[in-house]
Enzyme design. Structure first.
Site, PDB file in Angstrom:
ATOM      1  N   HIS A 167     -12.802  18.154  20.472  1.00  0.00           N
ATOM      2  CA  HIS A 167     -11.353  17.949  20.555  1.00  0.00           C
ATOM      3  C   HIS A 167     -10.972  16.905  19.515  1.00  0.00           C
ATOM      4  CE1 HIS A 167      -7.392  17.932  22.584  1.00  0.00           C
ATOM      5  NE2 HIS A 167      -7.358  16.689  22.132  1.00  0.00           N
ATOM      6  N   CYS A 168     -10.125  17.320  18.580  1.00  0.00           N
ATOM      7  CA  CYS A 168      -9.759  16.440  17.472  1.00  0.00           C
ATOM      8  C   CYS A 168      -8.429  15.760  17.782  1.00  0.00           C
ATOM      9  CB  CYS A 168      -9.648  17.234  16.178  1.00  0.00           C
ATOM     10  SG  CYS A 168      -9.241  16.213  14.742  1.00  0.00           S
ATOM     11  N   PRO A 169      -8.421  14.440  17.952  1.00  0.00           N
ATOM     12  CA  PRO A 169      -7.157  13.746  18.234  1.00  0.00           C
ATOM     13  C   PRO A 169      -6.217  13.720  17.041  1.00  0.00           C
ATOM     14  CG  PRO A 169      -8.927  12.161  17.954  1.00  0.00           C
ATOM     15  CD  PRO A 169      -9.567  13.517  17.937  1.00  0.00           C
TER      16      PRO A 169
END
Length: 422
Positions: A167-169
């Site tokens: 999950h890429c913020p």
């Protein structure tokens, strides 16, 4: 009442334009990413590229520097949008566990009513074959499904995602099967944009140095924005450039970030590795699968139904609860129902018996006594009935002749002991 799928979505995603665009719960971080890209490019176009328009005399080739910067920035922003605003490969949830996976385990049994009943078991993992090798997949309690190979549940988006990478913020979205290609292209293009801005800023300092015939330091004093851009791009290259190199390694070995960090120390065989050329073709040259979710489809909204006492008791018994507590509740409800039938309907029963007279079947003393008997006789009958019923079925039942002569209908399941006593 019908609603759209995105309106009743159980994940943590945010939807825009009526479910046409889907983002992660941290989509606001996209604003920071946009500022980190757009602001430096604006500074570059105003303070650097504009002054390089006439640096190359043939056909004003210097304009190309400005045009390339603008077009390339738009390209990077489009890739960012394709990465963050699409379904990354979410697997739809099940409304109930897969019933075909339930099984009875005779080795673990519970004693109910003096009998040994096999315990209901649900396997938490199962084996599937991938490229001829057995791979274990786990059951997801939240989505109520067995996760396909390489699938994982994202705790931020609260969804199971196919070929989950991470999950890429910075993009505010999970990176999975359907957007990994765009994510890599975004990161690698951002790396090239940093290199381009850094190079053109350095070129402008060189042009200033040659025009004024001075030193590099004097040229840097002439254009502080160029120095700031060079420092900024140099620092950014450590992040986006390092990320690009890392994902080139992952693509070449057909791994995901999640698999690399979790199974790196296990020394397990990578069953997905088909060789470096085939791995790159799989990522960049295969058709992206369509989404398994139609977020704009109409669904019937679930209506919450009150749980009946009998339903709760049945669930408690199915889940291996104590059968004695259920029997005691049944006894208490049955006794209260019998009292109600005797107290409220005694006159109606008496009239019914008299009206039937000789036309009806003869009644035994036990039948009349069970209904019309005094208060001190009723417990005796209940005691006998309790004994005989428990020996047959393991639960107390009201005598059939009492139910036949009473006005208590199927709504008896909704009467609680407290209400009956009132």
């Amino acid at each position: 009442m019908e609603k759209r799928v995105y309106e009743v979505w159980k994940g943590s995603n945010k939807f825009v334009l009526g479910g046409r665009l889907i983002f992660g719960p941290d989509a606001r971080s996209l604003l920071v990413t946009l500022l980190l890209i757009i602001v430096p490019v604006i500074i570059f176009c105003v303070f650097v590229a504009r002054h390089l328009r006439h640096a190359f005399s043939p056909y004003n080739a210097g304009y190309a520097i400005l045009v390339v910067a603008i077009v390339f920035t738009i390209y990077v922003l489009i890739l960012l949008f394709l990465t963050s605003a699409r379904d990354p490969g979410i697997i739809p949830r099940n409304s109930h566990p897969p019933e075909e996976e339930f099984r009875y385990d005779s080795s673990v049994s519970a004693e109910i009513g003096g009998r040994q009943t096999p315990s209901l078991q649900f396997p938490r993992t199962k084996e599937v074959m991938v490229n001829g090798i057995s791979v274990r997949v786990k059951y997801c309690d939240t989505c109520m499904l067995y996760r396909p190979p390489r699938c994982s549940h994202c705790s931020i988006c609260n969804n199971c995602v196919e070929r989950f990478d991470h999950h890429c913020p910075w993009v505010g979205q999970c990176i999975g099967l359907r957007n990994y290609r765009y994510f890599f292209m975004f990161v690698s293009s951002a790396t090239l944009l940093c290199i381009y801005v850094f190079s053109m800023s350095a070129l402008y300092i060189k042009v200033l140095k040659d025009d004024h015939r001075g030193t590099v330091w004097k040229a840097m004093k002439e254009s502080p924005p160029s120095v700031i851009l060079m420092v900024y791009c140099f620092i950014s290259l450590w992040f986006v450039g390092g990320l690009t190199g890392f994902h080139l390694y992952l693509i070449g070995t057909n791994q995901t970030t999640y698999e690399n960090f979790r199974y790196r120390a296990d020394n397990r065989i990578n069953v997905y590795n088909r060789g470096c050329p085939s791995n790159f073709l799989e990522v960049f040259c295969t058709k992206i699968k369509p989404s398994k979710n139609n977020f704009r489809a109409l669904v019937q909204a679930e209506v919450s139904r009150p749980t009946l006492p009998s339903t709760r008791e049945a669930e408690a018994e199915d889940l291996g609860g104590d059968p004695r507590s259920k029997v005691e509740d049944d006894l208490e409800i049955g006794e209260d129902l019998l009292k109600i039938s005797q107290r409220r309907n005694i006159e109606e029963i008496d009239e019914d018996i008299r009206s039937r007279g000789s036309n009806g079947p003869p009644h035994t003393t036990l039948e009349v006594d069970s209904v019309l008997g005094s208060d001190h006789r009723a417990p005796t009958i209940r005691s006998d009935t309790r004994h005989s019923s428990w020996g047959r079925s393991g639960s107390w039942e009201i005598a059939p002749d009492v139910l036949a002569n009473s006005t208590v209908t199927e709504s008896r399941s909704y009467i609680t002991p407290k209400e009956a006593r009132q």
